[in-house]
Enzyme design. Sequence first.
Site, short mmCIF file in Angstrom:
data_model
loop_
_atom_site.label_atom_id
_atom_site.label_comp_id
_atom_site.label_asym_id
_atom_site.label_seq_id
_atom_site.Cartn_x
_atom_site.Cartn_y
_atom_site.Cartn_z
CG PHE A 1 -1.85 -1.06 1.41
CD1 PHE A 1 -3.09 -0.99 0.79
CD2 PHE A 1 -1.56 -2.17 2.19
CE1 PHE A 1 -4.02 -2.02 0.93
CE2 PHE A 1 -2.47 -3.20 2.33
CZ PHE A 1 -3.72 -3.13 1.71
CG ASP A 2 1.09 5.88 -1.73
OD1 ASP A 2 2.07 6.18 -1.04
OD2 ASP A 2 0.38 6.72 -2.31
N GLY A 3 0.86 5.27 1.17
CA GLY A 3 0.28 5.87 2.37
C GLY A 3 -0.82 6.87 2.07
#
Length: 312
Positions: A178-180
Amino acid sequence: MADPESTVINTNVKQKDPSTALVIAVTTRAIFNLEEEHKLYLEKGKEEYTRHQQANQDKPLPPGTAFAFIQAVQYVNKKILESNPAERDLFDILVLSNNSPESGMRIINSAKHYGLEISKFCFVSDEDSTQYLKSHGVKLFLSADRTDVCNALRRGVSAALVFQQEVQAPSTPLRVVFDGDAVLFSDETDQIFQEQGLEGAVQYERAMEAIPIGEGPLKAFAMHLGKMRKKFGQERSPIRTYLVTARSGRDMGIRAIKTLREWGLPIDEAFFMDGAPKGPILAQIQPHIFFDDGLHNIQGAQNVGVPSAWVP
């Protein structure tokens, strides 16, 4: 009037309880490579497309971008049921398709050919098929159509746009990256960054350090994944999750880590890239799927052969 949704139950697969399962809906173009067929549909129309699909119904479609992800999800189910045959907290995969049941026969046969455990095939004649996501209890929707994805997000369902690419199927366990900001977290800091630059964003993060970041569009999916992951010790878990964010660890990492802790979301590894390209680290992780809101990051991931899904 014909029912706009016709569902084919796959009797070869154990049916899951949608109230406890992590239901993932994928479109046919996300799970299989239907680019040639889609081109035929756009150029020659629905009748020609249907004729082609019926003529080729016993010829399996090549795997698409989300294919390896679905296979890895199946592996997780197998491991969960090995440790507890009565477990109901499982992944449940359904295919959502704008095909008619007649042209959809090839989709069903392809899934059978590859041994994919898809519990339902939903053939929807409506223009906007995403209106059926909630009734099926869908927690994540993967589509190759941008309008679909935007509609699903508007309906409050975690969703991402899959780009067709050649994908090498990585080995198990299931690895999700996941990206943040604007994916796991809300885009509040991103907005400050757009308005006030990096310095403003860093100051904002320091001031807000004790307050968890707001929820992003994929938080609910990540939380359910985390819940399944907790059933296993870290060593034996068939699920591994990663955070790969453009934030810098020193200035903007503390709040992100505190937020994950506050949510009780276990992340196996976190990488704070400080704006550096994500491609090299993704090539090392070899995830089954990578979620990001930045198209340049998606491009970088595709360049190293990583299956990617864009969260618009």
